[in-house]
Design an enzyme around this catalytic site. Structure first.
Site, PDB file in Angstrom:
ATOM      1  N   SER A  99       0.876   7.022   6.709  1.00  0.00           N
ATOM      2  CA  SER A  99      -0.214   7.500   7.975  1.00  0.00           C
ATOM      3  C   SER A  99      -1.460   6.619   7.275  1.00  0.00           C
ATOM      4  CB  SER A  99      -0.521   8.688   8.018  1.00  0.00           C
ATOM      5  OG  SER A  99       0.627   9.777   7.823  1.00  0.00           O
ATOM      6  N   CYS A 100      -1.773   5.548   8.181  1.00  0.00           N
ATOM      7  CA  CYS A 100      -2.724   4.592   7.445  1.00  0.00           C
ATOM      8  C   CYS A 100      -3.999   5.096   7.268  1.00  0.00           C
ATOM      9  CB  CYS A 100      -2.562   3.388   8.059  1.00  0.00           C
ATOM     10  SG  CYS A 100      -2.583   3.373   9.696  1.00  0.00           S
ATOM     11  N   LEU A 101      -4.943   4.470   6.649  1.00  0.00           N
ATOM     12  CA  LEU A 101      -6.457   5.149   6.431  1.00  0.00           C
ATOM     13  C   LEU A 101      -7.203   4.753   7.732  1.00  0.00           C
ATOM     14  CD1 LEU A 101      -7.162   4.298   2.769  1.00  0.00           C
ATOM     15  CD2 LEU A 101      -7.176   6.174   4.040  1.00  0.00           C
TER      16      LEU A 101
END
Lengths: 412, 103
Positions: B101-103
Site C-alpha cells: 500500500s504505497c505512501l
C-alpha cells in the site's frame, strides 16, 4: 530564442502543471488548461484548523504563476480525443496537441464511503484537504473541549500520506496548549498495519503516538460511517465511537480522467514508473498526483517528476528513447507539534532512514528525528514554493535522484 | 534469509513473506496458514489465494478494494476468511510479497 513548433498541452494548473509549463514554455508552444482562478499552497491547509493560516494567505492568482510565454486557458476540458490528438473545452473550443500532459491531481471523494455524507458531515465530521473543510474544522476545534477526537484514513493512496499523522500531532499540541488535553481521547484509525507503511518510519511514528497517549487503531478498513450514532464501522465488525471525526476520504483522480481508458480503478493515469509515459498512448504523460506511481502523492514528489518530464518530453518530440530517470524520490517535512518537525527522504526502493540532510554528516536538517531546524524548514518551504519551485528554478543542493549518503541504514 | 517451511528451503524477508512466488507450494501455504491460526484452508480460502497469485503474476499491485471487486469474495468475507489484516495474511499464505500500500 525561437520556439520549436510543437504543441504541448497540459491539463491542470496545480503544482505539477505550473512547474512543468514554466520549464517548457521558452522552448515549445505550451498551453495550460484549468478553470481555477486561484492556486493554493496546499501544505498550508494542515495548519488552517489550528488557526495559523487563513485561506487568503495561501492563494495566488494562477495567471501570475504561469510563464507569460505559455497560453493559459481558464476553462474546463470536456473531452479528450486520443485518436485524433485533440481535446475540447466546455465552451466548445477544439485544441490539437503533439503531447498531452495530464496534471489533474487527486481529490477526496466522500461519496465513495457509505454514510459519510450523512447528518454529521461538516457538523462533527470533517475533511481538511480543501480550504472550505479546513476552515469549518477550525470552528469545530475551537469549540471542542472534551470527548473523543478520531482521525481516520479511508483507503490508500492519499495525497500527502503524512498529513493525517501531522494533524494528529498538531491536535495533541493544540489541546495541551489550551490545557484540556486530559479531557480528550485521541484515536488514529488507519487501514495500514501500523502508523505508516515503511517499517522504520512506522515504528518511529508508532512510538511517537504512544508517547502522546494517542491510540492507534490499525488494519481498520472502513465499511461505513453511522453519523446518527457517531461511529465508524470496520468490515470485520469493529466500531470506533467519536465525538469529532476528522476523516481522509477515498482519493480519486479527476472526473475527466475517470471517463477515459488510460486510468486505474481510482482514476489515476497508468504510466511507466520511471519515464511517466502512458502505457496506452506514447504521446500522453501524467505527472504529480494524477499518475498512478507507487510513491507519495505530494508536491515535493511532483517537483522531482517534473525534472524527468522536462527531459523526456523533448526527447519524445525528437524521436529519441525516453529515460526512466524518476526513482520515486520523496522528501517531506512532518510537523510533530511543539515547534518541531522531522524530515523524510525516500524512494521506490529505499525506505526513510535516520541521518542528516542535505549534506551527509552535517545537515543542518535531521532525517527521521524531531528538530526545530526541520520545523523552520517546513515554514520556510511556503516561500520556496512560490519563489523557486513553481517558477521552475533549481533548488540548491536538492537532487531529483535520492542519495543514501549521510543515512543510517537499518535492516528491517 | 532462508527458512525451512514444510520441509522446503525458501527465501523469505524479515517478516516471513516469500521473496520469490515461484518457490511456493500448497504445503507451504498450509504451513503458513497454520502459523497464522488460519487453518484448515477451505475451498473459499484457496479461491482467494489463487486469485491473488494470478493477479500478482500479471503485475497487478493488490489492495483490499480490488479484492472486494474481484467477484471471488466481498470485503466482509475477506476479513472473515483472513482475520486481522486480510490482505497481509492472505498474501503471506499465497507466497506473495508484503502488499505495498504505497505512501
Amino acid at each position: 530564442m525561437a520556439k520549436i513548433d510543437k504543441h504541448i498541452c497540459i491539463i491542470g494548473a496545480g503544482t505539477a502543471g505550473i512547474m512543468l509549463a514554466n520549464k517548457l514554455a521558452n522552448k515549445f508552444e505550451v498551453t495550460v488548461i484549468d478553470p481555477a482562478k486561484d492556486h493554493y499552497y496546499q501544505p498550508g491547509f494542515l495548519f488552517m484548523p489550528f488557526g495559523r493560516y487563513k485561506a487568503e494567505q495561501l492563494r495566488k492568482s494562477t495567471t501570475k504563476l504561469v510563464n507569460k510565454r505559455a497560453n493559459l486557458i481558464a476553462e474546463k476540458v470536456a473531452n479528450i480525443d486520443f485518436q485524433n490528438k485533440k481535446l475540447a473545452t466546455d465552451s466548445g473550443t477544439d485544441i490539437s496537441f503533439d503531447v498531452l500532459v495530464v496534471a489533474t491531481g487527486t481529490r477526496t471523494d466522500p461519496s465513495m464511503t457509505e454514510g459519510l455524507l450523512g447528518d454529521g458531515w461538516q457538523k462533527n465530521v470533517f475533511d481538511f484537504y480543501n480550504p472550505d473543510g479546513a476552515e469549518k474544522l477550525h470552528d469545530a476545534l475551537k469549540d471542542f473541549k472534551q470527548g473523543t477526537l478520531a482521525i481516520q484514513i479511508m483507503d490508500m493512496p492519499i495525497k500527502c500520506p503524512v498529513a493525517p499523522l501531522e494533524f494528529t500531532f498538531l491536535a495533541d499540541d493544540y489541546f495541551k496548549k489550551r490545557g484540556i488535553r486530559e479531557n480528550i481521547t485521541i484515536k488514529y484509525i488507519t487501514p495500514l498495519s501500523g502508523a505508516f507503511t515503511k517499517p522504520v518510519a512506522s515504528a518511529k511514528f508508532g512510538h511517537m503516538l504512544e508517547e502522546r497517549k494517542i491510540e492507534l487503531v490499525s488494519d481498520f478498513y472502513t465499511e461505513k460511517v453511522v453519523e446518527t450514532e457517531n461511529k465508524v464501522v470496520c468490515f470485520d465488525g469493529r466500531e470506533v465511537i467519536y465525538d469529532l471525526l476528522v476523516t481522509v476520504p477515498v482519493n480519486v483522480g479527476s472526473d475527466l480522467m475517470r471517463k477515459t481508458d488510460i486510468v486505474n480503478d481510482l482514476g489515476f493515469v497508468e504510466v511507466n514508473h520511471g519515464s511517466l509515459q502512458s502505457a496506452k498512448y506514447p504521446f500522453v504523460f501524467a505527472v504529480g498526483d494524477a499518475a498512478d506511481l507507487p510513491t507519495s502523492k505530494a508536491g515535493s514528489v511532483a517537483h522531482f517528476e517534473v525534472d524527468t518530464l522536462a527531459e523526456n518530453i523533448p526527447r519524445f518530440l525528437e524521436g529519441k528513447e525516453l529515460e526512466e530517470s524518476f526513482d520515486g524520490h520523496s522528501n517531506c517535512f512532518v510537523e510533530m507539534g511543539g515547534g518541531k518537525a522531522l524530515l523524510l527522504d525516500f524512494n521506490y526502493q529505499t525506505q526513510p532512514y535516520e541521518g542528516t540532510f542535505p549534506f551527509p554528516g552535517v545537515g543542518p536538517m535531521k532525517l527521521l528525528q524531531p528538530s526545530r531546524v526541520n520545523h523552520w524548514g517546513k515554514l520556510a518551504f511556503r516561500f520556496i514554493y512560490w519563489w523557486m519551485l513553481l517558477p521552475g528554478r533549481k533548488i540548491p543542493f536538492i537532487n531529483a535522484q535520492m542519495s543514501l549518503k549521510g543515512k543510517k541504514i537499518i535492516e528491517s | 534469509m532462508q527458512k525451512n517451511i514444510a520441509g522446503t528451503e525458501v527465501e523469505v524477508d524479515a517478516e516471513g513473506y516469500l521473496t520469490d512466488m515461484n518457490q511456493w507450494s500448497g504445503d507451504i501455504a498450509n504451513a503458513i496458514a497454520e502459523e497464522l491460526h488460519i487453518s484448515p484452508l477451505s475451498e473459499k480460502h484457496w479461491a482467494v489465494i489463487n486469485w491473488l497469485r494470478e493477479q500478482t503474476a500479471n503485475g497487478v499491485e493488490l489492495n483490499i478494494r480490488k479484492v472486494g471487486a474481484s467477484g471471488v469474495v466481498d470485503i466482509k468475507e475477506f476479513y472473515q476468511l483472513f482475520p486481522g489484516g486480510p490482505l497481509k495474511n492472505a498474501s503471506k499464505i499465497a507466497g506473495l510479497h508484503k502488499p505495498t500500500s504505497c505512501l
